[in-house]
Design an enzyme around this catalytic site. Sequence first.
Site, PDB file in Angstrom:
ATOM      1  N   GLU A 199     -21.643  -5.088  14.126  1.00 24.25           N
ATOM      2  CA  GLU A 199     -21.585  -5.901  12.913  1.00 24.25           C
ATOM      3  C   GLU A 199     -22.941  -5.815  12.237  1.00 24.25           C
ATOM      4  OE1 GLU A 199     -23.245  -8.991  12.205  1.00 24.25           O
ATOM      5  OE2 GLU A 199     -24.381  -8.989  14.090  1.00 24.25           O
ATOM      6  N   SER A 221     -26.729 -12.056  16.167  1.00 23.12           N
ATOM      7  CA  SER A 221     -27.755 -11.504  15.289  1.00 23.12           C
ATOM      8  C   SER A 221     -28.861 -10.909  16.153  1.00 23.12           C
ATOM      9  CB  SER A 221     -28.262 -12.572  14.325  1.00 23.12           C
ATOM     10  OG  SER A 221     -29.020 -11.994  13.278  1.00 23.12           O
ATOM     11  N   HIS A 231     -21.911 -11.912  11.043  1.00 19.38           N
ATOM     12  CA  HIS A 231     -22.506 -12.828  10.068  1.00 19.38           C
ATOM     13  C   HIS A 231     -21.450 -13.315   9.080  1.00 19.38           C
ATOM     14  CE1 HIS A 231     -26.104 -10.977  11.747  1.00 19.38           C
ATOM     15  NE2 HIS A 231     -26.830 -11.923  11.188  1.00 19.38           N
TER      16      HIS A 231
END
Length: 348
Positions: free
Chosen positions: A247, A143, A318
């Site tokens: 992502e 992230s 995620h």
Amino acid sequence: MTRRHLLAAATAGGAALASAIGARAQPVLQSAAPTRPARLRRGDLVTLVSPASVTYDQDTLLIAVESVEALGLRVRVGEHVMSRYGYLAGADRDRAADINAAFADDEVRGVIALKGGWGAARALPYIDFDAIAAQPKVMLGYSDITTLLNALLARSNLVGFHGPNGSSPWTEFTTREMQRIVFDGETPLMRNPQVRQDTLAVRENRTYPIVPGRARGRLVGGNLTLLSALAGTPYFPDTTGAIVFLEETNEYIYRCDRMLTQLALAGVFEKAAGVILGGFTDCDVSPGGYGRFSLHDVFEQHLVPTAKPAFSGAMIGHISQKRTIPLGVQAEIDAEAGTIELLEPAVI
């Protein structure tokens, strides 16, 4: 403090940050052989750090400590992990200080981010990349930690690991995949498990070729938002001949389009050898109603013109069942088969 003093303090803080950025901004390192850290082993000491968002709940930290200890590791908690500075886990210098201290400590063998969120980019000017290059260690997270992992590759030439944070749900799959890469130094052929369950066709973990073909290159990438924000800075790694993986989560399609456009305009896809698209969780809707693009449409619009092998659906990002992807390591992708094969170990 008077209004004038407040403004003066704010101006001084901004000047200090600008000075730090100018002092530490150096050309991006380019190397065909990045530094691989020593593998983690049971009994090793690792440090939990918070490079990004504040943690309000003590249970988040406790669960993370218990999870990492369950891997057979000893855990030390960074001094500022539970600090609060607005929505950040402490001031920028303090978050960076925990990272610097962990890499400088001879006893510590790995550094794991507690969580993501936002803020790692603000700490970059205060990180001692030269010292980190001299004492390479495992750095794990995802992230917002995308920023730190790519900066470590660009500035310290260090292989980093895009995988679970300390507070992530450490499912059996996620744990096993991390251990294969970081503990065991395996070079697996990564193919999504194809479980049909009670249906005639496989519905979960499907991959889709966007541009068929095979490509080889070192792995670079992570979260789309953070990678696009990093483009054009001294902390963005060279993507020439690289396999770029991306992502995202909880973004409208038009926003994904905007960020992919930023990378395209920066030449990232044209320079790359191939592209992997991982989980784009909850990114399947967009304002605009009838006639809007699907996410797959946007992928094709940006990637098909490059003629570089690309596929979507990799188990990265995620999602609860996530793989650990080492940045800087040579890999080969088969876009039609939807596979990623590491061509060398990520640790020594």
